[in-house]
Scaffold this motif. Structure first.
Motif, mmCIF file in Angstrom:
data_model
loop_
_atom_site.group_PDB
_atom_site.id
_atom_site.type_symbol
_atom_site.label_atom_id
_atom_site.label_comp_id
_atom_site.label_asym_id
_atom_site.label_seq_id
_atom_site.Cartn_x
_atom_site.Cartn_y
_atom_site.Cartn_z
ATOM 1 N N GLY A 2 0.799 -1.206 0.000
ATOM 2 C CA GLY A 2 0.000 0.000 0.000
ATOM 3 C C GLY A 2 0.835 1.260 0.000
ATOM 4 O O GLY A 2 2.071 1.234 0.063
ATOM 5 N N ILE A 3 0.153 2.381 -0.052
ATOM 6 C CA ILE A 3 0.802 3.685 -0.035
ATOM 7 C C ILE A 3 1.304 3.969 1.379
ATOM 8 O O ILE A 3 0.564 3.853 2.353
ATOM 9 C CB ILE A 3 -0.177 4.784 -0.475
ATOM 10 C CG1 ILE A 3 -0.743 4.476 -1.861
ATOM 11 C CG2 ILE A 3 0.493 6.146 -0.448
ATOM 12 C CD1 ILE A 3 0.294 4.396 -2.939
ATOM 13 N N LYS A 4 2.577 4.391 1.487
ATOM 14 C CA LYS A 4 3.170 4.688 2.784
ATOM 15 C C LYS A 4 3.498 6.162 2.971
ATOM 16 O O LYS A 4 3.488 6.671 4.093
ATOM 17 C CB LYS A 4 4.449 3.857 2.980
ATOM 18 C CG LYS A 4 4.226 2.352 2.966
ATOM 19 C CD LYS A 4 3.327 1.920 4.114
ATOM 20 C CE LYS A 4 3.146 0.392 4.137
ATOM 21 N NZ LYS A 4 2.194 -0.020 5.201
ATOM 22 N N THR A 5 3.817 6.855 1.865
ATOM 23 C CA THR A 5 4.213 8.261 1.978
ATOM 24 C C THR A 5 3.504 9.097 0.919
ATOM 25 O O THR A 5 3.215 8.626 -0.176
ATOM 26 C CB THR A 5 5.736 8.425 1.804
ATOM 27 O OG1 THR A 5 6.127 7.913 0.523
ATOM 28 C CG2 THR A 5 6.486 7.698 2.903
ATOM 29 N N GLY A 148 8.131 10.593 -2.795
ATOM 30 C CA GLY A 148 7.017 9.975 -2.090
ATOM 31 C C GLY A 148 6.330 8.953 -2.965
ATOM 32 O O GLY A 148 6.606 8.857 -4.166
ATOM 33 N N ASP A 149 5.424 8.194 -2.360
ATOM 34 C CA ASP A 149 4.675 7.205 -3.139
ATOM 35 C C ASP A 149 3.649 7.876 -4.050
ATOM 36 O O ASP A 149 3.402 7.416 -5.162
ATOM 37 C CB ASP A 149 3.958 6.232 -2.199
ATOM 38 C CG ASP A 149 4.934 5.368 -1.409
ATOM 39 O OD1 ASP A 149 6.038 5.100 -1.916
ATOM 40 O OD2 ASP A 149 4.576 4.981 -0.278
ATOM 41 N N ILE A 150 3.032 8.970 -3.566
ATOM 42 C CA ILE A 150 2.040 9.700 -4.351
ATOM 43 C C ILE A 150 2.230 11.193 -4.130
ATOM 44 O O ILE A 150 2.894 11.622 -3.169
ATOM 45 C CB ILE A 150 0.593 9.311 -3.966
ATOM 46 C CG1 ILE A 150 0.340 9.572 -2.485
ATOM 47 C CG2 ILE A 150 0.298 7.868 -4.339
ATOM 48 C CD1 ILE A 150 -1.104 9.378 -2.051
ATOM 49 N N ARG A 292 0.175 8.619 -10.383
ATOM 50 C CA ARG A 292 0.345 8.771 -8.934
ATOM 51 C C ARG A 292 0.130 10.210 -8.453
ATOM 52 O O ARG A 292 0.537 10.566 -7.352
ATOM 53 C CB ARG A 292 1.724 8.270 -8.503
ATOM 54 C CG ARG A 292 1.853 6.753 -8.598
ATOM 55 C CD ARG A 292 3.237 6.267 -8.252
ATOM 56 N NE ARG A 292 3.273 4.810 -8.219
ATOM 57 C CZ ARG A 292 3.106 4.069 -7.123
ATOM 58 N NH1 ARG A 292 2.913 4.660 -5.955
ATOM 59 N NH2 ARG A 292 3.139 2.749 -7.180
ATOM 60 N N MET A 293 -0.494 11.016 -9.285
ATOM 61 C CA MET A 293 -0.815 12.393 -8.900
ATOM 62 C C MET A 293 -2.326 12.591 -8.882
ATOM 63 O O MET A 293 -3.032 12.091 -9.762
ATOM 64 C CB MET A 293 -0.180 13.385 -9.872
ATOM 65 C CG MET A 293 1.341 13.396 -9.867
ATOM 66 S SD MET A 293 2.007 14.779 -10.840
ATOM 67 C CE MET A 293 1.505 14.291 -12.503
ATOM 68 N N VAL A 294 -2.826 13.346 -7.886
ATOM 69 C CA VAL A 294 -4.264 13.568 -7.746
ATOM 70 C C VAL A 294 -4.505 14.960 -7.178
ATOM 71 O O VAL A 294 -3.647 15.534 -6.501
ATOM 72 C CB VAL A 294 -4.894 12.485 -6.833
ATOM 73 C CG1 VAL A 294 -4.377 12.616 -5.409
ATOM 74 C CG2 VAL A 294 -6.416 12.530 -6.881
ATOM 75 N N LEU A 295 -5.684 15.504 -7.453
ATOM 76 C CA LEU A 295 -6.067 16.826 -6.970
ATOM 77 C C LEU A 295 -7.073 16.721 -5.836
ATOM 78 O O LEU A 295 -7.902 15.803 -5.817
ATOM 79 C CB LEU A 295 -6.689 17.641 -8.107
ATOM 80 C CG LEU A 295 -5.816 17.858 -9.346
ATOM 81 C CD1 LEU A 295 -6.637 18.522 -10.455
ATOM 82 C CD2 LEU A 295 -4.595 18.703 -9.009
ATOM 83 N N PRO A 331 -2.947 2.983 -6.167
ATOM 84 C CA PRO A 331 -3.256 4.415 -6.146
ATOM 85 C C PRO A 331 -4.206 4.858 -7.249
ATOM 86 O O PRO A 331 -5.110 5.666 -7.009
ATOM 87 C CB PRO A 331 -1.882 5.080 -6.272
ATOM 88 C CG PRO A 331 -0.971 4.032 -6.814
ATOM 89 C CD PRO A 331 -1.503 2.738 -6.306
ATOM 90 N N THR A 332 -4.033 4.342 -8.455
ATOM 91 C CA THR A 332 -4.909 4.753 -9.549
ATOM 92 C C THR A 332 -6.348 4.350 -9.278
ATOM 93 O O THR A 332 -7.282 5.127 -9.506
ATOM 94 C CB THR A 332 -4.431 4.144 -10.875
ATOM 95 O OG1 THR A 332 -3.083 4.565 -11.130
ATOM 96 C CG2 THR A 332 -5.310 4.603 -12.027
#
Length: 404
Positions: A2-5, A148-150, A292-295, A331-332
């Motif tokens: 999973g995402i950690k950072t 970072g992860d994301i 891995r980028m989101v708003l 993440p996606t």
């Protein structure tokens, strides 16, 4: 795995709340803010609605925010001459909305994040993002970088992250209104002579030439604002380049004949004026995320301030994004679930606010007709529960698992 950072770009409202919510799900987030210090001296007043307070409760900030503002128990709509059209009280079983300075909300959330171990780095203006096989690298104008992860774009309506996700993304849309705020108080904080309004109610008036609002602070001072129609769009920098004396003269001329607008604007001074700048909203945004980028918040879905929901929607989205990242490891897929859950609600609220803006920019004849029809419409169709219930009663169920 999973995402950690997470790297969060923007330390305004959505940024610290996102970091706090992510901390609850075991994701370590660092907030990167362009300004050199916490933004405690920007913007005018805003409202945190019951739904925003409910979301803040998830990160333990609701009582702190209440303490920094004061409760709004009623909204009163009236004509520019002061004739009451309708009064809407807070909905039963809900806490009242909280009215406060934007700078105070920034300060409360910034300090609460620091107190809970959130790292906030100032003076970090994002210039680029590079995606790797398992994460992202953010590069800043000072030559430093972070991994970072994301990466989460909480960098507001003029978002840099939005253009990195989609270079063809639309920018903010000008509503045809310039916004100005005023704090009408004496230097020693005593109540002004001839003050207007109620401490527990905010009055909104369709003036002859400009929409305005006013309310009384607990210390007896008046706060008020004006939405001044202006056809030509201006940036914030351009608006602030105009002398305060010139703006105040325009506002005084716009509110001649308004009651109590004329009184408010005649007795105030440039020292008490905040140039809030152009009222803008985000139009439909095709893409909220990429890889891995989101708003989050205003970078994706800023309504105009007419909604009274900008801060609350940003807070909701911050909490919802964390919930999705908690339950969906990819993440996606998590970002897609987050967008699916949020987009219909925020776009509906934004579109309704856009209709309100149309009324604010209408001419005097249209305003007169509005004043005649609103009481009838209120009695017949626009019951308070129907008007505000779906928006104000919305609560994110933090304990419910998010489905893919």
């Amino acid at each position: 795995m999973g995402i950690k950072t997470a790297l969060i770009i923007g330390g305004g409202i959505a940024g610290p709340v996102t970091a706090l919510a992510l901390r609850k799900v075991g994701i370590a987030a660092t907030v990167f803010e362009t300004y050199d210090s916490a933004a405690r001296d920007v913007g005018g007043a805003l409202t945190v609605a019951p739904n925003g307070l409910a979301a803040l409760k998830t990160v333990g900030a609701d009582e702190l925010v209440r303490a920094a503002g004061h409760p709004l128990h009623s909204m009163v709509m009236e004509t520019g001459r002061g004739r009451k059209l309708m009064r809407v009280d807070a909905l039963p079983s809900l806490p009242p909305s909280c009215v406060m300075l934007r700078a105070d909300l920034f300060g409360v959330l910034h300090d609460h994040a620091l107190a809970n171990g959130i790292a906030i780095e100032h003076g970090k203006r994002l210039v680029d993002v590079t995606e790797t096989a398992h994460g992202v690298v953010a590069t800043f104008a000072d030559g430093t970088s972070a991994e970072g992860d994301i990466l989460i774009g909480a960098d507001g309506i003029h978002s840099t992250v939005r253009t990195l996700i989609d270079p063809e993304a639309p920018g903010p849309e000008y509503t045809g209104l310039m916004s100005f705020g005023f704090g009408d108080f004496t230097p020693d904080g005593r109540r002004c002579d001839g003050g207007v309004g109620d401490i527990d109610a905010m009055h909104f008036a369709f003036g002859k030439r400009a929409f305005y609002g006013y309310w009384r602070q607990p210390d007896g001072s008046d706060m008020f604002f004006s939405n001044l129609p202006q056809q030509e769009a201006m940036t914030m920098a351009e608006a602030k380049a105009v002398s305060a004396e010139k703006w105040l003269a325009e506002l005084r001329a716009a509110h001649v004949g308004d009651t109590p607008g004329q009184q408010l604007f005649q007795r105030t001074s440039v020292e008490k004026m905040i140039v809030a700048g152009p009222m803008e909203r985000m139009p439909h945004l095709p893409h909220w995320f990429r890889d891995r980028m989101v708003l989050v918040g205003d970078s994706a879905h800023a309504p105009s301030s007419s909604s009274g929901q900008g801060a609350s929607l940003a807070i909701e989205s911050a909490v919802e994004l964390a919930r999705c990242l908690r339950d969906i490891t990819d993440p996606t897929a998590a970002f897609a679930a987050y967008e699916r859950l949020r987009r219909p609600r925020v776009e509906d609220i934004s579109n309704n606010a856009a209709k309100t803006n149309s009324g604010k920019t209408s001419g005097p004849i249209a305003k007169a007709l509005f004043g005649l029809t609103m009481p009838l419409a209120t009695r017949t169709f626009l019951k308070p529960e129907k008007m505000f219930g779906p928006v104000h009663r919305f609560v994110i169920d933090w304990n419910q698992k998010v489905a893919t």
